[in-house]
Scaffold this active site. Sequence first.
Site, PDB file in Angstrom:
ATOM      1  N   ARG A   1       0.984  -1.380   0.348  1.00  0.00           N
ATOM      2  CA  ARG A   1      -0.381  -0.165   0.073  1.00  0.00           C
ATOM      3  C   ARG A   1       1.182   1.104   0.084  1.00  0.00           C
ATOM      4  O   ARG A   1       1.471   1.508   1.167  1.00  0.00           O
ATOM      5  CB  ARG A   1      -1.097  -0.235   1.584  1.00  0.00           C
ATOM      6  CG  ARG A   1      -2.279   1.380   1.057  1.00  0.00           C
ATOM      7  CD  ARG A   1      -2.593   0.865   3.113  1.00  0.00           C
ATOM      8  NE  ARG A   1      -1.541   1.882   2.850  1.00  0.00           N
ATOM      9  CZ  ARG A   1      -1.019   2.056   5.079  1.00  0.00           C
ATOM     10  NH1 ARG A   1      -1.882   1.531   5.285  1.00  0.00           N
ATOM     11  NH2 ARG A   1      -0.626   2.558   5.019  1.00  0.00           N
TER      12      ARG A   1
ATOM     13  N   HIS B   1      -3.604   4.999   4.906  1.00  0.00           N
ATOM     14  CA  HIS B   1      -4.127   4.005   5.046  1.00  0.00           C
ATOM     15  C   HIS B   1      -6.067   4.890   4.189  1.00  0.00           C
ATOM     16  O   HIS B   1      -6.245   3.370   3.650  1.00  0.00           O
ATOM     17  CB  HIS B   1      -4.048   3.642   5.827  1.00  0.00           C
ATOM     18  CG  HIS B   1      -5.728   2.622   6.319  1.00  0.00           C
ATOM     19  ND1 HIS B   1      -6.107   1.647   5.902  1.00  0.00           N
ATOM     20  CD2 HIS B   1      -6.955   2.948   7.835  1.00  0.00           C
ATOM     21  CE1 HIS B   1      -7.680   1.301   6.181  1.00  0.00           C
ATOM     22  NE2 HIS B   1      -8.046   2.465   7.222  1.00  0.00           N
TER      23      HIS B   1
ATOM     24  N   TYR C   1       4.515   6.686  10.979  1.00  0.00           N
ATOM     25  CA  TYR C   1       4.535   5.071  11.215  1.00  0.00           C
ATOM     26  C   TYR C   1       5.698   4.103  10.506  1.00  0.00           C
ATOM     27  O   TYR C   1       6.204   3.161  10.488  1.00  0.00           O
ATOM     28  CB  TYR C   1       3.927   3.652  11.935  1.00  0.00           C
ATOM     29  CG  TYR C   1       2.557   4.172  10.708  1.00  0.00           C
ATOM     30  CD1 TYR C   1       3.179   2.860   9.290  1.00  0.00           C
ATOM     31  CD2 TYR C   1       1.521   5.092  10.824  1.00  0.00           C
ATOM     32  CE1 TYR C   1       1.211   2.952   8.516  1.00  0.00           C
ATOM     33  CE2 TYR C   1       0.210   4.989   9.344  1.00  0.00           C
ATOM     34  CZ  TYR C   1       0.047   3.499   8.817  1.00  0.00           C
ATOM     35  OH  TYR C   1      -0.144   4.015   7.806  1.00  0.00           O
TER      36      TYR C   1
HETATM   37  C1  LIG Z   1     -14.146  -4.947  12.614  1.00  0.00           C
HETATM   38  C2  LIG Z   1     -13.268  -3.425  12.889  1.00  0.00           C
HETATM   39  N1  LIG Z   1     -12.611  -3.057  13.465  1.00  0.00           N
HETATM   40  C3  LIG Z   1     -11.258  -2.313  13.010  1.00  0.00           C
HETATM   41  C4  LIG Z   1     -11.713  -1.514  12.285  1.00  0.00           C
HETATM   42  C5  LIG Z   1     -10.333  -0.040  11.925  1.00  0.00           C
HETATM   43  N2  LIG Z   1      -9.910  -0.897  10.737  1.00  0.00           N
HETATM   44  C6  LIG Z   1     -10.222  -0.194   9.128  1.00  0.00           C
HETATM   45  S1  LIG Z   1      -9.697  -0.722   7.723  1.00  0.00           S
HETATM   46  C7  LIG Z   1      -8.591  -1.696   9.595  1.00  0.00           C
HETATM   47  C8  LIG Z   1      -7.701  -2.638   9.128  1.00  0.00           C
HETATM   48  C9  LIG Z   1      -7.228  -3.437   8.107  1.00  0.00           C
HETATM   49  O1  LIG Z   1      -5.988  -4.142   7.252  1.00  0.00           O
HETATM   50  P1  LIG Z   1      -5.708  -4.643   5.967  1.00  0.00           P
HETATM   51  O2  LIG Z   1      -7.558  -6.465   6.434  1.00  0.00           O
HETATM   52  O3  LIG Z   1      -4.405  -5.110   5.468  1.00  0.00           O
HETATM   53  O4  LIG Z   1      -6.872  -4.027   5.045  1.00  0.00           O
HETATM   54  P2  LIG Z   1      -5.556  -2.816   4.295  1.00  0.00           P
HETATM   55  O5  LIG Z   1      -6.667  -1.569   4.464  1.00  0.00           O
HETATM   56  O6  LIG Z   1      -4.859  -2.899   4.333  1.00  0.00           O
HETATM   57  O7  LIG Z   1      -6.745  -3.111   2.799  1.00  0.00           O
HETATM   58  C10 LIG Z   1      -9.147  -1.023  10.296  1.00  0.00           C
HETATM   59  C11 LIG Z   1      -7.998  -2.062  11.599  1.00  0.00           C
HETATM   60  C12 LIG Z   1     -12.940  -1.784  11.239  1.00  0.00           C
HETATM   61  N3  LIG Z   1     -13.369  -0.770  10.110  1.00  0.00           N
HETATM   62  N4  LIG Z   1     -13.454  -2.658  11.563  1.00  0.00           N
END
Ligand SMILES: Cc1ncc(C[n+]2csc(CCOP(=O)(O)OP(=O)(O)O)c2C)c(N)n1
Length: 374
Positions: free
Chosen positions: A257, A261, A270
Amino acid sequence: MPLTTLDEYKIQRLEILSPDGKCDEALAPKLGKDRLLEMYEVMVRCRVFDERAFKLQRQGRLGTYPQILGQEATQCIPPLLLEKKDWLVPTYRGQGAYFARGMDMKNSLLYWGGDDRGVDFPKDQNDLIFAIPVASHLTQAAGLAWASNLQKKGQVVLCYLGDGASSKGDFHEAANFAGVYNLPLILLIENNQWAISVPRKAQCKAGTLAQRAFAYGIAGLQVDGNDPLAVYAASEEAMKRARTGGGATVLECVTYRRGHHTTADDAGRYRTEQEVQEWEKKDPIARLEKYLLGKGVLSATAVADVRRKSEETVQAAIDAYEKFPQPNPDAMFENMYAEPTWVVEEQRKEFDEILKTRKDQLAMDAPMPEGRFP
Ligand SMILES: Cc1ncc(C[n+]2csc(CCOP(=O)(O)OP(=O)(O)O)c2C)c(N)n1
Ligand SMILES: [Mg+2]
């Protein structure tokens, strides 16, 4: 009493096109010129959209936006292999997958601009709206695949998830279910190295995310996710497996990525710029471009043409988005549930208070949308 080896597993990684555009022809999928160009064009269109969407957010013209930058191959290539009847179950970082399925870019802008009319997907295919709660869509995707088996519909379910999501219980429930019921499901993990600020190494001790598949009796493969040809070949194999009763696959696509985010994040807090630059060298679009230029499928003029046409398409989508009539704010209460819950009622009351001061700025007379939700 001997110690016997009951089973052994090996985990494989597929890479076909190296970052400098050299191709392992023995492994390469046999693709015609039109297909190769389609792959290239959809990735470029996604990149241009991504660049513009980010800027629109910074200019206050879009609510929020999760960038795709660097993940165009994993986003745009697998959906090209789906049939219309198949299911696409993306995540919030899913614009590329939607565009490859033919979604109007204006709709994506509407969605990220806070207008729920953006979820008006093409009618004759099965694209699901993504779930914001991380990983909550995985068991639903398994359910869709189970339904396809029970109803003998022959549908494949392509379900995206992130590296972070793959550590949630939902992933293991879905993978186990997919194994037991031999489901036509592809769990495509976009391992982009970060779950917001949590690095891959802090998420899981295992050397690969793909090897988890073996615990559930399903196929697992790691793929260079910045290699469009490898992503194509691996997706094709997984879809063939699903269509021919061979069951589910976990495809771990290793990518990065390169953006924040979302626009609400600051990745500079970070991770190092040097890490981002290292991954820039493995860019999926540049890689395919070099290969296609070498093969004579693309020329320098054609590269410029694809970029120009993409810019025009994206600009037209932005114009349509910005000219789109404002939504009636009441729609957000009407469309939540068949019958409003107390929470919705409370929010509506709060909204009525806001209206006392802002009525003139909101399109309260706009027609209420109808029939968009099945
Ligand atoms: C159940 C839940 N917990 C926390 C969040 C906050 N949150 C949004 S995206 C994310 C990280 C997800 O990372 P990843 O699965 O690697 O996907 P990426 O964003 O890197 O595509 C978090 C913790 C959420 N949306 N839903
Ligand atoms: Mg991630």
